[in-house]
Design a protein around this motif. Sequence first.
Motif, PDB file in Angstrom:
ATOM      1  N   SER A  10       0.862  -1.175   0.267  1.00  0.00           N
ATOM      2  CA  SER A  10       0.026  -0.018   0.156  1.00  0.00           C
ATOM      3  C   SER A  10       0.860   1.321   0.007  1.00  0.00           C
ATOM      4  O   SER A  10       2.092   1.246   0.267  1.00  0.00           O
ATOM      5  N   THR A  11       0.269   2.464  -0.263  1.00  0.00           N
ATOM      6  CA  THR A  11       0.873   3.804  -0.181  1.00  0.00           C
ATOM      7  C   THR A  11       0.661   4.406   1.091  1.00  0.00           C
ATOM      8  O   THR A  11       0.460   5.607   1.119  1.00  0.00           O
ATOM      9  N   ILE A  14       2.795   6.215   6.357  1.00  0.00           N
ATOM     10  CA  ILE A  14       3.946   5.731   7.327  1.00  0.00           C
ATOM     11  C   ILE A  14       4.991   5.091   6.350  1.00  0.00           C
ATOM     12  O   ILE A  14       6.154   4.990   6.834  1.00  0.00           O
ATOM     13  N   SER A  35      -0.610  -0.907  -4.715  1.00  0.00           N
ATOM     14  CA  SER A  35      -1.891   0.045  -4.268  1.00  0.00           C
ATOM     15  C   SER A  35      -3.174  -0.549  -4.701  1.00  0.00           C
ATOM     16  O   SER A  35      -3.023  -1.626  -5.543  1.00  0.00           O
ATOM     17  N   ARG A  36      -4.249  -0.363  -4.331  1.00  0.00           N
ATOM     18  CA  ARG A  36      -5.337  -0.981  -4.667  1.00  0.00           C
ATOM     19  C   ARG A  36      -5.777  -0.479  -6.098  1.00  0.00           C
ATOM     20  O   ARG A  36      -6.486  -0.970  -6.729  1.00  0.00           O
ATOM     21  N   TYR A  57      -2.608  -5.927  -4.232  1.00  0.00           N
ATOM     22  CA  TYR A  57      -1.660  -6.413  -3.318  1.00  0.00           C
ATOM     23  C   TYR A  57      -1.326  -7.828  -3.827  1.00  0.00           C
ATOM     24  O   TYR A  57      -0.142  -8.184  -3.390  1.00  0.00           O
ATOM     25  N   ASN A  75      -5.374  -1.416  10.563  1.00  0.00           N
ATOM     26  CA  ASN A  75      -5.077  -2.430  11.738  1.00  0.00           C
ATOM     27  C   ASN A  75      -5.869  -3.879  11.560  1.00  0.00           C
ATOM     28  O   ASN A  75      -5.338  -4.759  11.627  1.00  0.00           O
ATOM     29  N   HIS A  78      -4.052  -6.427   9.276  1.00  0.00           N
ATOM     30  CA  HIS A  78      -2.623  -6.772   9.339  1.00  0.00           C
ATOM     31  C   HIS A  78      -2.625  -8.334   9.441  1.00  0.00           C
ATOM     32  O   HIS A  78      -1.781  -8.922   8.779  1.00  0.00           O
ATOM     33  N   PRO A  97      -0.764  -2.277  15.524  1.00  0.00           N
ATOM     34  CA  PRO A  97      -0.599  -3.724  16.344  1.00  0.00           C
ATOM     35  C   PRO A  97      -0.518  -4.698  15.178  1.00  0.00           C
ATOM     36  O   PRO A  97      -1.162  -4.676  14.322  1.00  0.00           O
ATOM     37  N   ALA A 122       6.465  -3.835  13.924  1.00  0.00           N
ATOM     38  CA  ALA A 122       7.125  -2.742  13.694  1.00  0.00           C
ATOM     39  C   ALA A 122       7.404  -1.772  14.852  1.00  0.00           C
ATOM     40  O   ALA A 122       6.754  -0.725  14.736  1.00  0.00           O
ATOM     41  N   ILE A 163      -8.479   6.150   9.483  1.00  0.00           N
ATOM     42  CA  ILE A 163      -8.585   4.667   9.874  1.00  0.00           C
ATOM     43  C   ILE A 163      -8.574   4.595  11.294  1.00  0.00           C
ATOM     44  O   ILE A 163      -9.321   3.912  11.904  1.00  0.00           O
ATOM     45  N   ARG A 164      -7.903   5.458  12.204  1.00  0.00           N
ATOM     46  CA  ARG A 164      -7.804   5.419  13.334  1.00  0.00           C
ATOM     47  C   ARG A 164      -9.295   5.712  14.444  1.00  0.00           C
ATOM     48  O   ARG A 164      -9.203   5.542  15.240  1.00  0.00           O
ATOM     49  N   ASP A 176      -3.913   2.475  18.653  1.00  0.00           N
ATOM     50  CA  ASP A 176      -2.860   3.225  18.005  1.00  0.00           C
ATOM     51  C   ASP A 176      -1.769   3.853  18.709  1.00  0.00           C
ATOM     52  O   ASP A 176      -0.784   3.668  18.135  1.00  0.00           O
ATOM     53  N   TYR A 180       2.051   1.805  22.899  1.00  0.00           N
ATOM     54  CA  TYR A 180       3.446   2.010  23.106  1.00  0.00           C
ATOM     55  C   TYR A 180       3.683   2.163  24.616  1.00  0.00           C
ATOM     56  O   TYR A 180       4.579   1.501  24.851  1.00  0.00           O
TER      57      TYR A 180
HETATM   58  N1  LIG Z   1       5.233   2.760  13.820  1.00  0.00           N
HETATM   59  C1  LIG Z   1       4.894   4.053  13.379  1.00  0.00           C
HETATM   60  O1  LIG Z   1       5.743   4.887  13.807  1.00  0.00           O
HETATM   61  C2  LIG Z   1       3.508   4.325  13.077  1.00  0.00           C
HETATM   62  C3  LIG Z   1       3.205   5.641  12.606  1.00  0.00           C
HETATM   63  C4  LIG Z   1       2.085   5.605  11.940  1.00  0.00           C
HETATM   64  C5  LIG Z   1       1.268   4.542  11.649  1.00  0.00           C
HETATM   65  N2  LIG Z   1       1.623   3.402  11.924  1.00  0.00           N
HETATM   66  C6  LIG Z   1       0.851   2.165  11.519  1.00  0.00           C
HETATM   67  O2  LIG Z   1       0.665   2.076  10.309  1.00  0.00           O
HETATM   68  C7  LIG Z   1      -0.490   1.616   9.814  1.00  0.00           C
HETATM   69  C8  LIG Z   1      -0.897   2.565   8.745  1.00  0.00           C
HETATM   70  O3  LIG Z   1      -0.947   4.018   9.320  1.00  0.00           O
HETATM   71  P1  LIG Z   1      -1.057   5.225   8.286  1.00  0.00           P
HETATM   72  O4  LIG Z   1      -1.055   6.236   9.139  1.00  0.00           O
HETATM   73  O5  LIG Z   1       0.127   5.318   7.202  1.00  0.00           O
HETATM   74  O6  LIG Z   1      -2.379   4.758   7.347  1.00  0.00           O
HETATM   75  P2  LIG Z   1      -2.848   5.530   6.038  1.00  0.00           P
HETATM   76  O7  LIG Z   1      -1.921   6.756   5.438  1.00  0.00           O
HETATM   77  O8  LIG Z   1      -4.349   5.815   6.183  1.00  0.00           O
HETATM   78  O9  LIG Z   1      -2.538   4.130   4.928  1.00  0.00           O
HETATM   79  C9  LIG Z   1      -3.302   3.083   4.930  1.00  0.00           C
HETATM   80  C10 LIG Z   1      -3.221   2.540   3.632  1.00  0.00           C
HETATM   81  O10 LIG Z   1      -3.837   1.180   3.509  1.00  0.00           O
HETATM   82  C11 LIG Z   1      -4.414   0.761   2.391  1.00  0.00           C
HETATM   83  N3  LIG Z   1      -5.639   0.505   2.555  1.00  0.00           N
HETATM   84  C12 LIG Z   1      -6.126  -0.729   2.160  1.00  0.00           C
HETATM   85  N4  LIG Z   1      -7.667  -0.971   2.420  1.00  0.00           N
HETATM   86  C13 LIG Z   1      -7.869   0.254   2.986  1.00  0.00           C
HETATM   87  C14 LIG Z   1      -9.231   0.645   3.533  1.00  0.00           C
HETATM   88  N5  LIG Z   1     -10.378  -0.047   3.611  1.00  0.00           N
HETATM   89  N6  LIG Z   1      -9.308   2.109   3.914  1.00  0.00           N
HETATM   90  C15 LIG Z   1      -8.213   2.740   3.942  1.00  0.00           C
HETATM   91  N7  LIG Z   1      -7.048   2.369   3.331  1.00  0.00           N
HETATM   92  C16 LIG Z   1      -6.668   1.137   3.011  1.00  0.00           C
HETATM   93  C17 LIG Z   1      -4.388   2.304   1.519  1.00  0.00           C
HETATM   94  O11 LIG Z   1      -3.519   2.178   0.599  1.00  0.00           O
HETATM   95  P3  LIG Z   1      -3.753   1.903  -0.961  1.00  0.00           P
HETATM   96  O12 LIG Z   1      -4.907   2.904  -1.373  1.00  0.00           O
HETATM   97  O13 LIG Z   1      -2.456   2.294  -1.341  1.00  0.00           O
HETATM   98  O14 LIG Z   1      -4.166   0.494  -1.181  1.00  0.00           O
HETATM   99  C18 LIG Z   1      -3.882   3.260   2.628  1.00  0.00           C
HETATM  100  O15 LIG Z   1      -2.947   4.304   2.133  1.00  0.00           O
HETATM  101  C19 LIG Z   1      -1.411   1.413  10.879  1.00  0.00           C
HETATM  102  O16 LIG Z   1      -1.474   0.149  11.380  1.00  0.00           O
HETATM  103  C20 LIG Z   1      -0.609   2.224  11.943  1.00  0.00           C
HETATM  104  O17 LIG Z   1      -0.886   1.832  13.326  1.00  0.00           O
HETATM  105  C21 LIG Z   1       2.991   3.102  12.570  1.00  0.00           C
END
Ligand SMILES: NC(=O)c1ccc[n+]([C@@H]2O[C@H](COP(=O)([O-])OP(=O)(O)OC[C@H]3O[C@@H](n4cnc5c(N)ncnc54)[C@H](OP(=O)(O)O)[C@@H]3O)[C@@H](O)[C@H]2O)c1
Length: 325
Positions: A10-11, A14, A35-36, A57, A75, A78, A97, A122, A163-164, A176, A180
């Motif tokens: 996905s895009t 993060i 990406s989708r 995917y 989440n 995952h 998670p 991660a 999504i959160r 979310d 931590y």
């Molecule tokens: N470790 C860290 O520091 C950290 C920081 C932020 C987030 N995270 C984790 O990373 C994950 C993603 O967070 P994010 O903020 O990057 O999310 P985000 O920007 O909303 O990205 C989620 C991606 O999932 C894909 N997707 C597939 N099915 C979806 C649906 N039904 N609705 C929405 N998106 C869908 C989309 O990509 P496509 O459109 O390209 O398919 C979208 O870009 C979460 O699990 C979060 O807990 C970790």
Amino acid sequence: MRILHWGLLSTARINRAIIPPLRLSTRNRLLAVASRSQETAQAYAHEWHIPRAYGSYEALLADPEIDVIYNPLPNHLHKEWTIRAMAAGKHVLCEKPLALSAEDVDEIAAAAQQHGRVVAEAFMYRHHPQTLKVKELIKDGAIGKLQLIRGSFTFSMKTEVNIRLNPEMGGGSLWDVGCYPISYARYLADAEPLEVFGWQVTGQTGIDDSFFGQLKFPNQVYAQFDSGFRSPYRTHLEVVGSQGTITIPAPFKPSLNETITLTRQETVESIAIAGQELYLGEVEDLADCILAGKTPRVTLADSRGNAATIAALLESARTGKPVHL
Ligand SMILES: NC(=O)c1ccc[n+]([C@@H]2O[C@H](COP(=O)([O-])OP(=O)(O)OC[C@H]3O[C@@H](n4cnc5c(N)ncnc54)[C@H](OP(=O)(O)O)[C@@H]3O)[C@@H](O)[C@H]2O)c1
């Protein structure tokens, strides 16, 4: 030297955190993004200079040259996509998670065993020198007997579409960001909690906008934490022992230079820590596991403990009662 080829599932926003460390690392190479939609994948690949772009995917998982999948999906996806990636022969670094219940982590563990693949959650902060230093201080008795860990992670959510905020996607502040301080407390206590209690402030969509929780560990070790989407950005950890305290101003997203404070009786000591690129540690750790057979720093048992604790805290907030684990 074997180079591991990575694909981004996905895009997600993060991704931008993991792309630079993948480029810094000599053993890893970012090869593809999926990406989708094909257009989104192509535009993203162009913007980030990624050689291959897939419009689904499934297509990424079918690429035989991909060794490792980075799973940053919402989440609730995952578990499904981590298992599908391993069934396709890929190792997986999955965002926190790892899954939304202990049982789901067990399914991931069974799939990892069946397919002989490495999977790790991660939790980037776990690899940072600051976290290792705090653990070492406690182990060496710098603050005496560990008594209490207090942590906070809150921020102010800028948008109402995220999504959160979606309960069907495993939303909520506890999954979310509350994950931590819970993960950190379990790490320092070196144990799983025996009992937890929590309160939540429920937002308009039904998720916990804020969460306030307590954990009771064996040997009279306790933790208290709060997480939330409706407060200013705050991260903090305080570790209290019988002989002193450690305060950590940036526990979950430490930078290249950090200072923690060790207070013992009248002595206040500032300990400077030379850090490293925050997301590099998880990339290198996974490479060590795949290439050299090391055990991941964040084991599946550890991820299981975090998921079980969070699920118990949510149950406590729902029922208004403490939950025994
Ligand atoms: N470790 C860290 O520091 C950290 C920081 C932020 C987030 N995270 C984790 O990373 C994950 C993603 O967070 P994010 O903020 O990057 O999310 P985000 O920007 O909303 O990205 C989620 C991606 O999932 C894909 N997707 C597939 N099915 C979806 C649906 N039904 N609705 C929405 N998106 C869908 C989309 O990509 P496509 O459109 O390209 O398919 C979208 O870009 C979460 O699990 C979060 O807990 C970790």
